[in-house]
Scaffold this active site. Sequence first.
Site, PDB file in Angstrom:
ATOM      1  N   SER A  55     -23.549 -13.090 -33.469  1.00 61.05           N
ATOM      2  CA  SER A  55     -24.962 -13.490 -33.830  1.00 61.05           C
ATOM      3  C   SER A  55     -25.490 -14.254 -32.395  1.00 61.05           C
ATOM      4  O   SER A  55     -24.870 -14.944 -31.980  1.00 61.05           O
ATOM      5  CB  SER A  55     -25.161 -14.602 -34.982  1.00 61.05           C
ATOM      6  OG  SER A  55     -24.897 -14.004 -36.121  1.00 61.05           O
ATOM      7  N   GLU A  62     -42.779 -15.562 -25.371  1.00 58.99           N
ATOM      8  CA  GLU A  62     -43.707 -14.843 -26.334  1.00 58.99           C
ATOM      9  C   GLU A  62     -43.112 -14.913 -27.641  1.00 58.99           C
ATOM     10  O   GLU A  62     -43.736 -14.501 -28.737  1.00 58.99           O
ATOM     11  CB  GLU A  62     -43.961 -13.289 -25.949  1.00 58.99           C
ATOM     12  CG  GLU A  62     -44.550 -13.058 -24.679  1.00 58.99           C
ATOM     13  CD  GLU A  62     -43.622 -13.292 -23.443  1.00 58.99           C
ATOM     14  OE1 GLU A  62     -44.020 -13.036 -22.386  1.00 58.99           O
ATOM     15  OE2 GLU A  62     -42.338 -13.424 -23.695  1.00 58.99           O
ATOM     16  N   SER A  63     -42.147 -15.511 -27.987  1.00 61.17           N
ATOM     17  CA  SER A  63     -41.334 -15.837 -29.369  1.00 61.17           C
ATOM     18  C   SER A  63     -39.717 -15.561 -29.201  1.00 61.17           C
ATOM     19  O   SER A  63     -39.160 -16.366 -28.525  1.00 61.17           O
ATOM     20  CB  SER A  63     -42.149 -14.941 -30.713  1.00 61.17           C
ATOM     21  OG  SER A  63     -41.502 -15.752 -31.566  1.00 61.17           O
ATOM     22  N   HIS A  68     -27.529 -10.187 -35.603  1.00 62.32           N
ATOM     23  CA  HIS A  68     -26.358 -10.352 -36.238  1.00 62.32           C
ATOM     24  C   HIS A  68     -25.709  -9.089 -36.337  1.00 62.32           C
ATOM     25  O   HIS A  68     -26.166  -8.204 -36.999  1.00 62.32           O
ATOM     26  CB  HIS A  68     -26.429 -11.039 -37.386  1.00 62.32           C
ATOM     27  CG  HIS A  68     -25.341 -11.563 -38.293  1.00 62.32           C
ATOM     28  ND1 HIS A  68     -24.620 -12.603 -37.726  1.00 62.32           N
ATOM     29  CD2 HIS A  68     -24.546 -10.987 -39.189  1.00 62.32           C
ATOM     30  CE1 HIS A  68     -23.504 -12.884 -38.357  1.00 62.32           C
ATOM     31  NE2 HIS A  68     -23.535 -11.850 -39.320  1.00 62.32           N
ATOM     32  N   CYS A  83     -45.804 -12.428 -29.494  1.00 64.97           N
ATOM     33  CA  CYS A  83     -47.096 -12.887 -29.788  1.00 64.97           C
ATOM     34  C   CYS A  83     -47.808 -12.372 -28.230  1.00 64.97           C
ATOM     35  O   CYS A  83     -47.235 -12.038 -27.241  1.00 64.97           O
ATOM     36  CB  CYS A  83     -46.896 -14.478 -29.616  1.00 64.97           C
ATOM     37  SG  CYS A  83     -46.245 -15.202 -30.887  1.00 64.97           S
TER      38      CYS A  83
END
Length: 124
Positions: A55, A62-63, A68, A83
Amino acid sequence: MKALGRHILAEIYDCDPNVLNDRDLIEEIMVKAALEAGAEVREVAFHKFSPQGVSGVVVISESHLTVHTWPELGYAAVDVFTCGDKVNPWDACNYIAEKFKANHMTASEVKRGVFEKPVKVVNF
């Protein structure tokens, strides 16, 4: 109507189990996916599970990108949230699927932060 961000939820199937169980390789692929999409990488955190699975998250200006893996099933769940207009999350998803040696991917895009009418803030 303009959204603040685009969030791709990808189900990636029939992947190479050796790739999906290699923490270092998964990290490299996820970071390169962010860069391929035009994002600016800020932080990276990945974990290898025992006996299998990885994971991780790549935090971008931008985010984020997250993954996983279930090597025993040849499956990976991937989220790419961006974003602004500079980064194309589909470029990252397609890159990841290719590097995971996937035979199949289903994905959907959710628009985030779409305000159709004025927002009323309710205090609880």
